[in-house]
Design an enzyme around this catalytic site. Structure first.
Site, mmCIF file in Angstrom:
data_model
loop_
_atom_site.group_PDB
_atom_site.id
_atom_site.type_symbol
_atom_site.label_atom_id
_atom_site.label_comp_id
_atom_site.label_asym_id
_atom_site.label_seq_id
_atom_site.Cartn_x
_atom_site.Cartn_y
_atom_site.Cartn_z
ATOM 1 N N PRO A 319 0.790 -1.235 0.000
ATOM 2 C CA PRO A 319 0.000 0.000 0.000
ATOM 3 C C PRO A 319 0.824 1.288 0.000
ATOM 4 C CG PRO A 319 0.045 -0.913 2.197
ATOM 5 C CD PRO A 319 0.786 -1.899 1.324
ATOM 6 N N CYS A 320 1.510 1.563 -1.117
ATOM 7 C CA CYS A 320 2.286 2.799 -1.207
ATOM 8 C C CYS A 320 1.377 4.027 -1.201
ATOM 9 C CB CYS A 320 3.158 2.791 -2.455
ATOM 10 S SG CYS A 320 2.282 2.543 -4.009
ATOM 11 N N HIS A 321 0.062 3.824 -1.416
ATOM 12 C CA HIS A 321 -0.865 4.961 -1.366
ATOM 13 C C HIS A 321 -1.021 5.516 0.041
ATOM 14 C CE1 HIS A 321 -3.305 1.326 -0.597
ATOM 15 N NE2 HIS A 321 -3.996 2.106 0.217
#
Length: 361
Positions: A319-321
């Site tokens: 989850p780089c968001h």
């Protein structure tokens, strides 16, 4: 985690009486019309004997059903209204060769459309329309069709034009994927989600790539994987792709924030450390790049952490968001800022719940 469908009677009752529970898990194909719908579709309820039940959009398409034009089960949601309107126009005429004149005929300034799509998706509207046509060709190739048949299905008169457009989107010409399909080490397939189409690549045991089809970095990432397996990258499905699709549908519908799809990382030891740290951020929370750098014990490596974050090639599951600017701004996201905003909004409903860790190899 895969989702087994209950009996037809239970599917029918759940789909039409409890759309929230069915969302992300259940789609109906109507044999009398040849279309498929998502839960909550406003169309007239079909007879039970005319219903076929599916656990993924991919299964609906593979069975030959067309997307419903009322509930739009394959249409991206949460985008700019202009982007949504033009995306819908593309779905209504999937093999149409769009021009700026066609956009003007809809009462939309082509330059406005161009800016809106670049802001939302990182590509122009005409590039987006071409991508959706290519999806039809991709499906034909996956079924074993000849390249020329896939070209015609995608609405291309020119074989060279089809090959060129295919290579621009995926980084490889269609022949490079079809001729190795029989003995491929990795397989690539298209996944439709509420946030738009994604490309997944996996072997029989783990997922190697999951990217939005319109991400500019996708061709480069696919070419890198193609080289890593010495060309043995073909088209098709494996169990990890099925699992990732089912878990994505459950996640995007607000049903579950649990991901258990096994992952394979392609990166340096430092980037792997960053990706592991990303997966430890609870759903519903965000961190700055500086805070993430401190978390991995490298407080002076903020820029390197940002580069590793941008190099992530397994969207959502890593989850780089969840990483934002130190001032609270969303900053960049390869899949488009509107997607990042929607993912963060979605995860607020999960509160402090944690994503279970997938095993990375």
């Amino acid at each position: 985690m895969m989702f087994d469908l209950p009996d037809s009677q239970t599917c029918y009752a759940t789909f039409f009486e409890d759309a929230a529970a069915a969302r992300g898990h259940l789609w109906v194909g109507v044999t009398s019309t040849g279309i498929f719908c998502r839960p909550g579709c406003p169309a007239r309820r079909p007879k039970p004997e005319n219903c076929r039940w599916f656990g993924t959009i991919h299964d609906c398409l593979d069975a030959g059903f067309r997307p419903c034009k009322r509930c739009r089960p394959t249409e991206p949601q949460g985008a700019d209204p202009l982007v949504a309107r033009l995306s819908r126009a593309v779905e209504d005429a999937p093999d149409r060769r769009w021009t700026e004149g066609d956009v003007s005929a809809l009462g939309i300034d082509p330059s406005t459309a161009r800016r809106a799509f670049r802001r939302a998706l990182g590509m122009t509207f005409l590039d987006y329309a071409r991508m959706r046509r290519l999806q039809a060709g991709f499906r034909e190739l996956e079924r074993g069709a000849r390249v020329i048949d896939a070209q015609l299905e995608a609405g291309f008169d020119s074989g060279s034009g089809f090959r060129s457009a295919f290579a621009r989107l995926l980084g490889l010409p269609p022949d490079a994927l079809t001729r190795t399909s029989a003995d491929a080490l990795l397989r690539a397939d298209w996944i439709d989600t509420d946030l738009g189409p994604m490309i997944a690549v996996a072997d029989d045991h783990s997922l190697h790539l999951l990217e939005f089809a319109d991400r500019p970095a996708l061709p480069r990432e696919l070419a890198r994987l193609h080289k890593a397996v010495k060309g043995r990258l073909g088209l098709g499905r494996t169990a990890p792709i099925d699992q990732a699709e089912a878990e994505l549908n459950a996640y995007l519908s607000g049903q579950s924030a649990r991901f258990a799809t096994p992952l394979t990382y392609h990166g340096t030891p430092f980037t792997r450390t960053v990706w592991d740290a990303l997966r430890e951020i609870p759903a519903g929370q965000t961190l700055s790049y500086a805070a993430l750098a401190k978390r991995i014990g490298r407080p002076q490596a903020t820029r390197a952490v940002a580069r590793a974050n941008g190099a992530n090639q397994i969207a959502v599951l890593i989850p780089c968001h969840r990483v934002i600017g130190s001032d609270g701004s969303l900053t960049g996201y390869g899949g488009g800022l509107w997607r990042k905003e929607r993912l963060i909004d979605l995860e607020r409903a999960y509160g402090a719940g944690h994503l279970e860790q997938s095993e990375a190899v």
